[in-house]
Design a protein around this motif. Structure first.
Motif, mmCIF file in Angstrom:
data_model
loop_
_atom_site.group_PDB
_atom_site.id
_atom_site.type_symbol
_atom_site.label_atom_id
_atom_site.label_comp_id
_atom_site.label_asym_id
_atom_site.label_seq_id
_atom_site.Cartn_x
_atom_site.Cartn_y
_atom_site.Cartn_z
ATOM 1 N N UNK A 110 0.847 -1.266 0.001
ATOM 2 C CA UNK A 110 -0.136 0.057 0.136
ATOM 3 C C UNK A 110 0.599 1.218 -0.141
ATOM 4 N N UNK A 111 2.258 1.168 0.164
ATOM 5 C CA UNK A 111 3.077 2.383 0.014
ATOM 6 C C UNK A 111 3.439 2.729 -1.492
ATOM 7 N N UNK A 112 3.121 2.012 -2.330
ATOM 8 C CA UNK A 112 3.266 2.101 -3.805
ATOM 9 C C UNK A 112 2.127 1.973 -4.567
ATOM 10 N N UNK A 113 1.903 3.308 -5.040
ATOM 11 C CA UNK A 113 0.483 3.599 -5.623
ATOM 12 C C UNK A 113 0.560 3.666 -7.233
ATOM 13 N N UNK A 138 7.204 -9.019 1.336
ATOM 14 C CA UNK A 138 6.103 -8.259 0.928
ATOM 15 C C UNK A 138 4.687 -8.379 1.695
ATOM 16 N N UNK A 139 4.180 -7.406 2.319
ATOM 17 C CA UNK A 139 3.042 -7.384 3.003
ATOM 18 C C UNK A 139 1.933 -6.768 2.250
ATOM 19 N N UNK A 140 0.636 -7.156 2.219
ATOM 20 C CA UNK A 140 -0.443 -6.507 1.460
ATOM 21 C C UNK A 140 -1.705 -7.307 1.428
ATOM 22 N N UNK A 141 -2.720 -6.614 1.259
ATOM 23 C CA UNK A 141 -4.007 -7.342 1.329
ATOM 24 C C UNK A 141 -4.281 -8.144 -0.085
ATOM 25 N N UNK A 142 -5.250 -8.981 -0.192
ATOM 26 C CA UNK A 142 -5.629 -9.571 -1.593
ATOM 27 C C UNK A 142 -6.162 -8.650 -2.418
ATOM 28 N N UNK A 143 -6.654 -7.643 -2.322
ATOM 29 C CA UNK A 143 -7.201 -6.479 -3.256
ATOM 30 C C UNK A 143 -5.677 -5.798 -3.899
#
Length: 193
Positions: free
Chosen positions: A37-40, A60-65
């Motif tokens: 989410x830090x890379x838009x 790398x951490x992030x949501x499914x979306x």
């Protein structure tokens, strides 16, 4: 430690920050951990994906979306961790498709980083006294039904599986508490009915 806990409670809990802190504490340099989410922008994401595939970013951490289609970070992928339970089986396939796919140089015999016998790990977690267990069981049933439909092996079990996936409000309440007797009481009442 209690002072840190109070400060964390006052600012609000962030699973991302908590995981990052734990990983840094275990020895992973902070610069090797990234949040999707830090890379838009597309350019920022492309640079991030290159860094992951080059091994400069190890976690790398992030949501499914945020880490869905187009997230090609599989070249050095060693593990996927499901920290929550999605409702749709397609979300599980989407998540796992980020790491279990062609192009992983650890699996590819012609790849520069080939490791004989290497397998990507997929780990799922459940929190005690929550609905996580029910949700994983529901996913298992859904995936089983989808597998039956794909192979043409559809039997009477599909109808029964839909009934089993339903959970009464009382069962949800009991599962959300740590009182096993409440769940047992609700299940006994259902049997009597």
């Amino acid at each position: 430690d209690w002072l840190d806990a109070i400060k964390a409670a006052m600012r609000g809990f962030s699973i991302y920050d908590d995981l990052k802190d734990a990983l840094v504490e275990m020895g992973i340099p902070e610069k090797e951990i990234a949040f999707i989410h830090d890379y838009n922008t597309d350019d920022q994401k492309a640079a991030l994906f290159r860094a992951v595939n080059d091994g400069k970013v190890r976690v790398l951490l992030g949501s499914t979306e945020k880490m869905g289609a187009g997230t090609n970070v599989q070249q050095r992928a060693v593990a996927l961790h499901h920290l929550d339970v999605p409702w749709k089986p397609s979300d599980i396939e989407q998540r796992e498709g980020r790491v279990i796919r062609q192009g992983n140089s650890l699996i590819d015999k012609d790849g520069p980083n080939y490791v004989p016998g290497f397998e990507v790990e997929v780990m799922a977690y459940a929190t005690q006294d929550t609905l996580d267990l029910f949700m994983w069981q529901t996913q298992e049933k859904k995936l089983s039904m989808i597998g039956q439909l794909r192979t043409g092996n559809v039997g009477r079990e599909v109808d029964n599986a839909f009934e089993e996936m339903q959970m009464s409000a009382g069962e949800m309440q009991a599962a959300a508490t740590s009182n096993p007797y409440l769940l047992e009481e609700i299940q006994l009442k259902d049997k009597i009915k």
